[in-house]
Motif scaffolding. Structure first.
Motif, PDB file in Angstrom:
ATOM      1  N   VAL A 224      23.173  25.688 -18.929  1.00 16.48           N
ATOM      2  CA  VAL A 224      22.931  26.224 -17.584  1.00 16.48           C
ATOM      3  C   VAL A 224      21.448  26.022 -17.291  1.00 16.48           C
TER       4      VAL A 224
ATOM      5  N   CYS B  50      18.176  26.180 -14.452  1.00 17.77           N
ATOM      6  CA  CYS B  50      17.526  26.531 -13.185  1.00 17.77           C
ATOM      7  C   CYS B  50      16.118  25.939 -13.220  1.00 17.77           C
TER       8      CYS B  50
ATOM      9  N   ASN C 140      14.010  28.664 -16.202  1.00 16.84           N
ATOM     10  CA  ASN C 140      14.697  29.218 -17.375  1.00 16.84           C
ATOM     11  C   ASN C 140      14.318  30.690 -17.580  1.00 16.84           C
TER      12      ASN C 140
ATOM     13  N   SER D 122      19.495  30.965 -14.919  1.00 16.33           N
ATOM     14  CA  SER D 122      20.107  30.313 -16.091  1.00 16.33           C
ATOM     15  C   SER D 122      20.248  31.288 -17.254  1.00 16.33           C
TER      16      SER D 122
ATOM     17  N   SER E 171      20.370  27.247 -22.375  1.00 16.03           N
ATOM     18  CA  SER E 171      19.829  27.307 -21.016  1.00 16.03           C
ATOM     19  C   SER E 171      18.453  26.651 -20.967  1.00 16.03           C
TER      20      SER E 171
END
Length: 200
Positions: A16, A18, A21, A25, A41
């Motif tokens: 995941v 973003c 982090n 995420s 992540s």
């Protein structure tokens, strides 16, 4: 209540991603880990940026600075502010999951599914994956669901990502079924989903 960790999910490798982090995420990372998924992540930004004392004065850190160090830095700067805006709570959760924010472009791990939390991050992930030399040409699905970068939306987004991953995990032939699964999920969550295929 016993947590059911028996899961068809263990063989799906999920990341995941973003920007920093830090919030989106990490919230999804926590949710997916609790459900027994194999999850990591990351962030794609140049730096880790989190809110500061004013909109134009964010706190900026390098990737690799630990969540613990950031926590204590904010604690020293303004305990009241960062308690009220939830950042200390967020960092406390983060440091229980892993030691520091990680940059996606520096990771060498392989994943089956990369989930991004905003279109700009999706574009950065696609650009990175398309420009690197594939090692074994295994398929990677890159999926984007837009999640605003605030605590409430991060929680809602984590629920949605978790639901989506459970749906994906139920497929016996993900490469074949994924478009149909994502279409069903998009109708359920009422948010546009982006999907691309890249190669490891």
């Amino acid at each position: 209540m016993a947590v059911n960790n028996k899961n068809p999910t263990s063989d799906l490798r999920i990341a995941v991603i973003c920007s920093s982090n830090m919030n989106r995420s990490m919230e999804a990372h926590a949710f997916l880990a609790k459900k027994g998924f194999s999850v990591k992540s990351y962030g794609t930004g140049d730096k880790v940026k989190i809110p500061g004392c004013a909109a134009d004065k964010p706190n900026v850190y390098d990737f690799g600075v630990s969540y613990d160090e950031i926590y204590h830095d904010l604690l020293a700067k303004d305990k009241t502010l960062y308690t009220q805006n939830g950042l200390l709570h967020t960092l406390d959760r983060n440091r229980r999951i892993k030691s520091h924010p990680e940059k996606f472009q520096e990771c060498s791990e392989k994943f089956d599914i990369l989930i991004t939390c905003e279109e700009r991050v999706y574009d950065q992930v696609l650009e990175f994956m398309e420009n690197k030399t594939p090692s074994d040409n295994s398929i990677v699905h890159v999926i984007n669901i837009d999640i605003q970068d605030n605590l409430e939306e991060a929680t809602i987004g984590a629920f949605l990502i978790s639901d989506m991953c459970v749906m994906l995990a139920k497929s016996e032939d993900l490469d074949n079924d994924i478009d149909e699964v994502l279409h069903d999920f998009e109708e359920r969550c009422d948010r546009p989903i982006l999907h691309s295929i890249v190669f490891n």
